[in-house]
Design a protein around this motif. Structure first.
Motif, PDB file in Angstrom:
ATOM      1  N   THR A   1     -71.200-101.253  49.826  1.00 37.39           N
ATOM      2  CA  THR A   1     -72.505-100.635  50.078  1.00 37.39           C
ATOM      3  C   THR A   1     -73.358-101.406  51.068  1.00 37.39           C
ATOM      4  OG1 THR A   1     -73.468-101.818  48.234  1.00 37.39           O
ATOM      5  CG2 THR A   1     -72.637 -99.614  47.796  1.00 37.39           C
ATOM      6  N   SER A   2     -72.786-102.378  51.745  1.00 34.83           N
ATOM      7  CA  SER A   2     -73.640-103.145  52.652  1.00 34.83           C
ATOM      8  C   SER A   2     -73.922-102.373  53.936  1.00 34.83           C
ATOM      9  CB  SER A   2     -72.971-104.481  52.986  1.00 34.83           C
ATOM     10  OG  SER A   2     -71.699-104.231  53.546  1.00 34.83           O
ATOM     11  N   LYS A   3     -73.117-101.377  54.222  1.00 32.36           N
ATOM     12  CA  LYS A   3     -73.290-100.636  55.470  1.00 32.36           C
ATOM     13  C   LYS A   3     -73.642 -99.184  55.202  1.00 32.36           C
ATOM     14  CE  LYS A   3     -71.791-103.775  58.579  1.00 32.36           C
ATOM     15  NZ  LYS A   3     -70.473-104.340  58.298  1.00 32.36           N
ATOM     16  N   ASN A   4     -74.110 -98.523  56.225  1.00 31.52           N
ATOM     17  CA  ASN A   4     -74.454 -97.112  56.118  1.00 31.52           C
ATOM     18  C   ASN A   4     -73.276 -96.244  55.690  1.00 31.52           C
ATOM     19  OD1 ASN A   4     -76.278 -94.820  56.619  1.00 31.52           O
ATOM     20  ND2 ASN A   4     -74.836 -94.348  58.235  1.00 31.52           N
ATOM     21  N   VAL A   5     -72.078 -96.561  56.205  1.00 30.65           N
ATOM     22  CA  VAL A   5     -70.900 -95.742  55.844  1.00 30.65           C
ATOM     23  C   VAL A   5     -70.693 -95.693  54.345  1.00 30.65           C
ATOM     24  CG1 VAL A   5     -68.886 -95.220  57.202  1.00 30.65           C
ATOM     25  CG2 VAL A   5     -69.756 -97.555  57.191  1.00 30.65           C
ATOM     26  N   GLY A   6     -70.773 -96.873  53.721  1.00 27.13           N
ATOM     27  CA  GLY A   6     -70.554 -96.933  52.285  1.00 27.13           C
ATOM     28  C   GLY A   6     -71.565 -96.071  51.553  1.00 27.13           C
ATOM     29  N   ASN A   7     -72.810 -96.198  51.945  1.00 26.13           N
ATOM     30  CA  ASN A   7     -73.857 -95.411  51.299  1.00 26.13           C
ATOM     31  C   ASN A   7     -73.666 -93.918  51.536  1.00 26.13           C
ATOM     32  OD1 ASN A   7     -75.255 -97.560  50.155  1.00 26.13           O
ATOM     33  ND2 ASN A   7     -76.234 -98.031  52.116  1.00 26.13           N
ATOM     34  N   THR A   8     -73.141 -93.583  52.707  1.00 23.38           N
ATOM     35  CA  THR A   8     -72.858 -92.176  52.990  1.00 23.38           C
ATOM     36  C   THR A   8     -71.926 -91.603  51.936  1.00 23.38           C
ATOM     37  OG1 THR A   8     -72.958 -92.725  55.328  1.00 23.38           O
ATOM     38  CG2 THR A   8     -71.983 -90.625  54.757  1.00 23.38           C
ATOM     39  N   ILE A   9     -70.882 -92.360  51.645  1.00 23.10           N
ATOM     40  CA  ILE A   9     -69.892 -91.876  50.683  1.00 23.10           C
ATOM     41  C   ILE A   9     -70.480 -91.871  49.272  1.00 23.10           C
ATOM     42  CG2 ILE A   9     -67.673 -92.421  49.639  1.00 23.10           C
ATOM     43  CD1 ILE A   9     -66.820 -93.382  52.433  1.00 23.10           C
ATOM     44  N   LEU A  10     -71.227 -92.919  48.934  1.00 21.57           N
ATOM     45  CA  LEU A  10     -71.839 -92.975  47.605  1.00 21.57           C
ATOM     46  C   LEU A  10     -72.786 -91.795  47.399  1.00 21.57           C
ATOM     47  CD1 LEU A  10     -72.728 -96.666  46.796  1.00 21.57           C
ATOM     48  CD2 LEU A  10     -71.011 -95.189  45.747  1.00 21.57           C
ATOM     49  N   TYR A  11     -73.552 -91.511  48.416  1.00 18.59           N
ATOM     50  CA  TYR A  11     -74.510 -90.401  48.364  1.00 18.59           C
ATOM     51  C   TYR A  11     -73.777 -89.104  48.036  1.00 18.59           C
ATOM     52  CZ  TYR A  11     -77.692 -86.957  50.624  1.00 18.59           C
ATOM     53  OH  TYR A  11     -78.481 -85.889  50.919  1.00 18.59           O
ATOM     54  N   GLU A  12     -72.708 -88.849  48.753  1.00 23.51           N
ATOM     55  CA  GLU A  12     -71.948 -87.621  48.513  1.00 23.51           C
ATOM     56  C   GLU A  12     -71.316 -87.651  47.115  1.00 23.51           C
ATOM     57  OE1 GLU A  12     -72.185 -85.571  51.214  1.00 23.51           O
ATOM     58  OE2 GLU A  12     -71.320 -83.933  50.053  1.00 23.51           O
ATOM     59  N   THR A  13     -70.878 -88.824  46.703  1.00 18.73           N
ATOM     60  CA  THR A  13     -70.268 -88.942  45.375  1.00 18.73           C
ATOM     61  C   THR A  13     -71.281 -88.626  44.282  1.00 18.73           C
ATOM     62  OG1 THR A  13     -68.975 -90.743  46.317  1.00 18.73           O
ATOM     63  CG2 THR A  13     -68.855 -90.457  43.943  1.00 18.73           C
TER      64      THR A  13
ATOM     65  N   LEU B   1     -73.926 -86.792  44.479  1.00 19.17           N
ATOM     66  CA  LEU B   1     -74.179 -85.350  44.468  1.00 19.17           C
ATOM     67  C   LEU B   1     -73.078 -84.628  43.707  1.00 19.17           C
ATOM     68  CD1 LEU B   1     -75.428 -84.633  48.098  1.00 19.17           C
ATOM     69  CD2 LEU B   1     -76.751 -84.529  45.992  1.00 19.17           C
ATOM     70  N   SER B   2     -71.848 -85.043  43.938  1.00 17.57           N
ATOM     71  CA  SER B   2     -70.732 -84.381  43.266  1.00 17.57           C
ATOM     72  C   SER B   2     -70.768 -84.646  41.769  1.00 17.57           C
ATOM     73  CB  SER B   2     -69.403 -84.848  43.855  1.00 17.57           C
ATOM     74  OG  SER B   2     -69.313 -84.433  45.187  1.00 17.57           O
ATOM     75  N   ILE B   3     -71.026 -85.901  41.406  1.00 17.95           N
ATOM     76  CA  ILE B   3     -71.058 -86.234  39.975  1.00 17.95           C
ATOM     77  C   ILE B   3     -72.126 -85.395  39.271  1.00 17.95           C
ATOM     78  CG2 ILE B   3     -71.669 -88.050  38.338  1.00 17.95           C
ATOM     79  CD1 ILE B   3     -70.378 -90.069  40.242  1.00 17.95           C
ATOM     80  N   MET B   4     -73.262 -85.221  39.914  1.00 13.88           N
ATOM     81  CA  MET B   4     -74.350 -84.492  39.285  1.00 13.88           C
ATOM     82  C   MET B   4     -74.075 -82.991  39.218  1.00 13.88           C
ATOM     83  SD  MET B   4     -76.219 -86.589  38.164  1.00 13.88           S
ATOM     84  CE  MET B   4     -77.523 -87.746  38.092  1.00 13.88           C
ATOM     85  N   ASP B   5     -73.278 -82.488  40.119  1.00 10.00           N
ATOM     86  CA  ASP B   5     -73.069 -81.041  40.164  1.00 10.00           C
ATOM     87  C   ASP B   5     -71.930 -80.565  39.264  1.00 10.00           C
ATOM     88  OD1 ASP B   5     -75.132 -80.345  41.718  1.00 10.00           O
ATOM     89  OD2 ASP B   5     -73.944 -79.244  43.212  1.00 10.00           O
ATOM     90  N   ILE B   6     -70.940 -81.407  39.058  1.00  9.54           N
ATOM     91  CA  ILE B   6     -69.811 -80.949  38.238  1.00  9.54           C
ATOM     92  C   ILE B   6     -70.077 -81.287  36.778  1.00  9.54           C
ATOM     93  CG2 ILE B   6     -68.229 -81.296  40.164  1.00  9.54           C
ATOM     94  CD1 ILE B   6     -67.167 -83.755  38.551  1.00  9.54           C
ATOM     95  N   LYS B   7     -69.172 -80.884  35.914  1.00 12.63           N
ATOM     96  CA  LYS B   7     -69.299 -81.198  34.491  1.00 12.63           C
ATOM     97  C   LYS B   7     -68.691 -82.572  34.251  1.00 12.63           C
ATOM     98  CE  LYS B   7     -69.054 -76.481  32.668  1.00 12.63           C
ATOM     99  NZ  LYS B   7     -70.373 -76.463  32.047  1.00 12.63           N
ATOM    100  N   SER B   8     -69.423 -83.584  34.694  1.00  9.35           N
ATOM    101  CA  SER B   8     -68.837 -84.920  34.633  1.00  9.35           C
ATOM    102  C   SER B   8     -69.158 -85.595  33.303  1.00  9.35           C
ATOM    103  CB  SER B   8     -69.350 -85.753  35.796  1.00  9.35           C
ATOM    104  OG  SER B   8     -70.745 -85.659  35.863  1.00  9.35           O
ATOM    105  N   GLU B   9     -68.449 -86.668  33.019  1.00  8.03           N
ATOM    106  CA  GLU B   9     -68.701 -87.449  31.798  1.00  8.03           C
ATOM    107  C   GLU B   9     -70.062 -88.112  31.896  1.00  8.03           C
ATOM    108  OE1 GLU B   9     -65.492 -90.184  31.728  1.00  8.03           O
ATOM    109  OE2 GLU B   9     -64.006 -88.615  31.321  1.00  8.03           O
ATOM    110  N   SER B  10     -70.665 -88.347  30.707  1.00  2.60           N
ATOM    111  CA  SER B  10     -72.032 -88.873  30.727  1.00  2.60           C
ATOM    112  C   SER B  10     -72.072 -90.277  31.314  1.00  2.60           C
ATOM    113  CB  SER B  10     -72.620 -88.851  29.325  1.00  2.60           C
ATOM    114  OG  SER B  10     -71.825 -89.644  28.492  1.00  2.60           O
ATOM    115  N   SER B  11     -71.017 -91.061  31.074  1.00  6.34           N
ATOM    116  CA  SER B  11     -71.029 -92.428  31.615  1.00  6.34           C
ATOM    117  C   SER B  11     -71.067 -92.377  33.145  1.00  6.34           C
ATOM    118  CB  SER B  11     -69.791 -93.183  31.144  1.00  6.34           C
ATOM    119  OG  SER B  11     -68.626 -92.522  31.605  1.00  6.34           O
ATOM    120  N   LEU B  12     -70.404 -91.377  33.686  1.00  8.87           N
ATOM    121  CA  LEU B  12     -70.368 -91.224  35.134  1.00  8.87           C
ATOM    122  C   LEU B  12     -71.758 -90.857  35.664  1.00  8.87           C
ATOM    123  CD1 LEU B  12     -68.121 -91.541  37.105  1.00  8.87           C
ATOM    124  CD2 LEU B  12     -67.636 -89.105  36.954  1.00  8.87           C
ATOM    125  N   ARG B  13     -72.461 -90.067  34.888  1.00  8.05           N
ATOM    126  CA  ARG B  13     -73.813 -89.679  35.308  1.00  8.05           C
ATOM    127  C   ARG B  13     -74.754 -90.868  35.310  1.00  8.05           C
ATOM    128  NH1 ARG B  13     -75.315 -83.950  34.882  1.00  8.05           N
ATOM    129  NH2 ARG B  13     -73.303 -82.926  35.045  1.00  8.05           N
TER     130      ARG B  13
END
Lengths: 875, 157
Positions: free
Chosen positions: A315-327, A329-341
């Motif tokens: 996460t030290s660079k913008n690229v890493g944060n780009t992927i985390l950001y998208e991740t 969003l995905s975790i919040m939108d799908i029926k994910s496990e609570s620990s993941l949320r």
């Protein structure tokens, strides 16, 4: 030897010489055009805009001339120059056809520049599209991959629905090409085609399915993009992909690709600061989100990989944060496990504290999207979010504002509102409307007490100024109206302070909604404002200051006068003020203030605005002949109920909605009148009739009953009856404003006009006179409660064409119009038209007339009302 | 999907425009003008994102040049920054430490490179090598057609 040999071949010699000579002539006749880079240099050397223009114009003129001469040698260069000129903002549409000629050329250079020009100069509105469709079709079948590439690129950029339909099958064929370079471009073309024409989706399905089995990243990313678009567009396709995608199911397949990306070692080709192909990763994460939404099984299959991405990404660079950001969003939108949320919200928490503005913005954005899923997790970051309201960056402020409103609840309303009101005050104009209505909504929903609710509304009125939405005025008035008496007094006192401050500081123009609410409230509860009895009410505000000074009656009237005479206030604000002032005449007790009010109201009898003038005249009447009606007419309105009657449309959701049920029949009729009236624009006049209807029931005053019955408003009138009948020669549908009956409310007609002496004689009045055009109406009694009216139009100077006379009468009266004597009125000529009026109920006749005609082709429309017919016309 | 991309200088001069949505010329000019003014008015420390009309504008300044993309609401803003950066890297590789003048004088090359990176508003190639290879091959095709050299009389000059 060779030389002498060729010397012996005269034919060859002459041919060579001819060619050389011809070329030389050609050069002289058509000099080499300026090179592209030279032109750019010339333009850049221009020191003034005028100089630049002259260089450009000269070159454009030259380019046009070469286009005319069909010079194909330099066409490519000339188009390139034209494209540069186009970028500078000069018109270049004349190059469109030349681009097509370049595209049709067999040379690659020509094609390359031609397609570039087509993408820049054509948009899908151009007629040349048919031509370019043919060119594209040819090039899509070319053997050179780069020519196919150019055609696909152009199609992807400018595809119109027609082009998409015509070329879809070619593109579908190219997706199946073994060449990755063409495959990826064709996939994106298909993406654009189904964006333009979703119906074409089906034909691409088989070819698309196999894209995910490729190794090439270009093909993979374009394939994922195409599938994403398809799945977003159609639930059927989404299911189709979930069930079967090539040999494997799509979710495990995507998970595998993603896993390979993360686990694969360093690959220089796709590495971005230590992350392997973030572009592809983000696209896959987005597609997973769509596939996992509302699908427990699919979500289960992607839980692990999402957790892996979320924990392992640098996460030290913008690229890493780009992927985390998208991740996230995905975790919040799908029926994910609570620990993941929890993991996801923690990532956002870290984002919110990041030094990088971009990351903070993204965090706010994502929190806003996830707030509905897990409010309590977002609440933890409330302080940070409120801090962001003060950020100098408008993008961050906007997000923070929206998020703050999403976080308001019953527990934190007081604190949040304080911040948000402070924000409202200092915020940019573009936020004020949105912010103020959001504050009003939140206050309505979570107000801890009535007093707090009122205080908040007053603050919004003060801070949002004219940016406030119109409905806030009526809803605030409704809340005050249904509040307890001491709250009403409190409201009047608070609003008086704001009104006085705005009036004195000259800021009233910027705070018209405030003035309107204040005017209404003070008008209704003015007695409480000036009376000593309300001193017991605490006026201490949140800061512990009591800045309320009880005004004298005279001072209140002075402020009203100042506001009413201001040239800047809107008409509807003045309407509020004028009616409020009239009401104050019954609230205030001293003779001096009564007199002062009367004088102010009288001045409106000659106001330049018709609506205000009419109110002025009507209200003046209440100080003269009908003085005895005034207290009852201007009595306090009953409390309004906030429930909206179901049969009314939204447009009417204002004050008038909130009346008690027992006045229903009368009031409906009145409301219908108001409904049909387009001249009444604001709540101030609209609540007037209702109030009278109520006083009718409350006081059972005979005078008022008489007044109302004179207005055809007895309960026997069908509620939804149209108020007037409009008739004219062409039997037009009723279009005239139906305010007639209402207008009579304050200015009762005929019975009080001086009776006409000559019984049965002809009565005549000039009703319209302007620019030498004069319309007279004469009336004569006829047999059986009927009368014959004659309208006579004359013109002194001009010839009028298309002369049309229209008339309307109250509903109980029947009007028959005879045909006019003509439609063209010459100078000194006359047009007459006879109107037969039958009036079985002998209602006082009032006639609204409208005259339209053309003077020298300029249309003129005038209308007026006659209500001074002789009282005995129908006897 | 990207709706359009603009390159402009600090003085507000347009250097490149690529539209992936169809607008009349007049509207394009209006959008360009307004957007350039809005972006130039922003302070350097502000974030790179701007909600503007119905698009999300992502911009970044490289030396004297602003790279500005209008994206749709669903798009990943941070990824767009990466995309811009990728484009800059490609220009840099192609021209050899690119500067604004390179893009002014060789604007058509800048377009060609962009067209190998993005198609129809979406990224088509994630490998820098592949993009540059495709550009080099096409440049070669052009040179072969003009024996006396592309920059000589028959080329764009």
């Amino acid at each position: 030897m060779n030389g002498s040999e060729s010397g012996f071949n005269p034919a060859f010699n002459i041919a060579t010489i001819k060619q050389v000579v011809n070329e030389a002539i050609e050069r002289v006749r058509m000099p080499t055009p300026t090179r592209l880079r030279d032109l750019i240099r010339q333009i850049r050397a221009a020191r003034t805009a005028a100089e630049e223009r002259s260089v450009v114009n000269k070159e454009c003129a030259y380019i046009r001339s070469t286009f005319r001469e069909e010079d194909s040698v330099w066409r490519c260069r000339n188009i390139a120059k034209l494209l540069y000129i186009h970028m500078l903002g000069y018109p270049a549409h004349f190059g469109q056809l030349e681009c097509l000629k370049l595209i049709a050329s067999p040379r690659f250079t020509d094609k390359r520049v031609g397609y570039l020009g087509a993408m820049l100069l054509l948009d899908e509105r151009q007629d040349v599209h048919l031509l370019i469709t043919n060119c594209l079709k040819n090039d899509l079948n070319s053997n050179t991959q780069f020519v196919v590439g150019l055609a696909l690129c152009t199609l992807g950029a400018i595809a119109s629905p027609e082009m998409a339909r015509d070329l879809a099958s070619e593109v579908e064929r190219l997706i199946k090409s073994p060449n990755a370079y063409i495959k990826k471009k064709a996939a994106l073309c298909a993406f654009r085609i189904i964006r333009r024409v979703p119906d074409l989706m089906e034909m691409f399905l088989p070819a698309t399915r196999s894209l995910l089995t490729e190794k090439n990243h270009g093909v993979l990313i374009t394939g994922v993009t195409l599938i994403t678009e398809m799945c977003e567009n159609s639930p059927d396709t989404l299911n189709h992909f979930k069930k079967e995608s090539g040999q494997r199911e799509i979710v495990p397949n995507l998970v595998r690709i993603l896993k390979n990306l993360i686990l694969a070692g360093y690959s220089p080709e796709h590495d971005v600061s230590g992350v392997s192909d973030p572009f592809l990763q983000v696209k896959i994460l987005r597609l997973l989100r769509i596939l996992g939404k509302n699908d427990a099984e699919a979500s289960e299959a992607m839980n692990d990989i999402l957790a892996q991405v979320a924990t392992n990404t640098e996460t030290s660079k913008n690229v890493g944060n780009t992927i985390l950001y998208e991740t996230v969003l995905s975790i919040m939108d799908i029926k994910s496990e609570s620990s993941l949320r929890v993991l996801a919200v923690n990532i956002l928490g870290r984002f919110l504290l990041n030094n990088d503005k971009n990351i903070r913005y993204v965090a706010l954005n994502t929190l806003l999207r996830t707030v509905h899923v897990d409010t309590s997790a977002v609440q933890r970051h409330r302080t940070t979010i409120l801090e962001c309201l003060k950020d100098p960056d408008i993008s961050i402020r906007r997000r923070a504002m929206e998020l703050s409103f999403a976080l308001v609840n019953g527990q934190n309303i007081r604190g949040m509102m304080k911040e948000l009101l402070a924000f409202l005050e200092r915020s940019d104009a573009e936020f004020k409307a949105h912010c103020s209505s959001a504050v009003v909504l939140a206050a309505e929903r979570y107000a801890p007490s009535d007093k707090w609710h009122l205080d908040t509304l007053f603050k919004v009125l003060l801070k949002a100024g004219n940016y406030l939405r119109d409905d806030t005025v009526s809803s605030t008035i409704q809340i005050i109206s249904s509040a307890a008496t001491e709250r009403q007094a409190y409201g009047a006192m608070r609003l008086w302070t704001s009104l006085e401050q705005s009036a004195v500081s000259g800021l009233a123009t910027e705070k018209q909604p405030l003035i309107q609410v204040a005017a209404w409230t003070i008008g209704e509860y003015g007695d409480l404002l000036v009376s000593e009895a309300s001193s017991a009410i605490s006026m201490v505000d949140e800061d512990g200051v009591d800045d309320f000074v009880r005004p004298t009656e005279e001072y209140v009237i002075d402020i009203y006068q100042k506001l009413l005479w201001s040239t800047q206030l809107s008409i509807s604000t003045k309407e509020f003020l004028l009616l409020s002032l009239a009401k104050l005449s019954t609230r205030f007790t001293t003779q001096a203030s009564q007199e002062k009010i009367r004088v102010i109201i009288d001045t409106f009898g000659s106001h330049i605005h018709i609506e205000l003038q009419q109110r002025g005249v009507e209200l003046s009447q209440l100080f003269r002949q009908y003085g005895h009606l005034r207290p009852a007419l201007l009595e306090r309105m009953p409390a309004m109920e906030p429930v909206a009657a179901p049969h009314r449309d939204e447009q009417e959701l204002d004050l008038s909605d909130t009346s008690p049920d027992h006045t229903k029949p009368d009031q409906d009729a009145l409301l219908d009148l108001i409904n049909g009236s387009d001249s009444l624009t604001n709540g101030d006049v609209e609540h007037q009739p209702e109030q009278i209807a109520t006083t009718n029931n409350n006081t059972s005053s005979n005078d008022i009953l008489d007044l109302l019955s004179g207005l055809d408003l007895t309960p026997s009138v069908p509620a939804a009856a149209p108020a007037v009948l409009l008739a004219n020669n062409n039997v037009e549908p009723s279009a005239a404003p139906a305010a007639l009956l209402l207008d009579g409310l304050f200015a009762p007609p005929a019975p009080h006009q001086p009776p006409h002496p000559a019984d049965g004689a002809e009565w005549e009045r000039a009703v319209l006179e302007r620019g030498g055009v004069r319309v007279c109406v004469s009336a004569r009694r006829a047999a059986g409660a009927a009368a014959t009216l004659t309208a006579r139009a004359t013109s002194q100077l001009h010839t009028l064409t298309d002369f049309l006379f229209q008339a309307a009468v109250p509903k109980k009266i029947q009007l028959d119009m005879m045909s006019p004597s003509g439609t063209t009125l010459s100078p000194q000529g006359e047009i007459t038209q006879v109107l037969k009026v039958t009036n079985p109920t002998k209602t006082p006749l009032r006639l609204r007339i409208r005259v339209s005609y053309n003077i020298d082709g300029t249309p003129v429309l005038e209308q007026t009302e006659i209500n001074n017919f002789p009282a005995d016309l129908f006897n | 999907m990207m709706q359009f991309m603009l390159l402009f200088s600090r003085q507000g001069k347009l250097r490149l425009q690529k539209w992936y949505v169809a607008h009349p010329d007049k509207l394009k000019k209006k959008i360009t003008r307004e957007l350039i003014t809005t972006v130039l008015a922003r302070k350097p420390k502000m974030c790179s994102f701007l909600e503007w009309k119905d698009v999300k504008v992502v911009y970044k300044r490289y030396a004297s040049l602003y790279f500005c993309c209008a994206m749709e609401q669903e798009d990943n803003e941070l990824l767009t920054l990466e995309l811009i950066h990728r484009y800059v890297e490609l220009l840099d590789k192609y021209f050899g430490s690119v500067c604004e003048l390179d893009i002014i004088f060789n604007f058509e090359k800048a377009y060609f490179i962009l067209d190998e990176l993005v198609l129809g508003g979406e990224l088509q190639e994630t490998s820098k090598k592949n993009v540059l290879k495709a550009i080099a091959a096409q440049d070669l095709l052009q040179e072969e057609e003009t024996p006396q050299g592309f920059f000589e009389d028959h080329g764009l000059g």
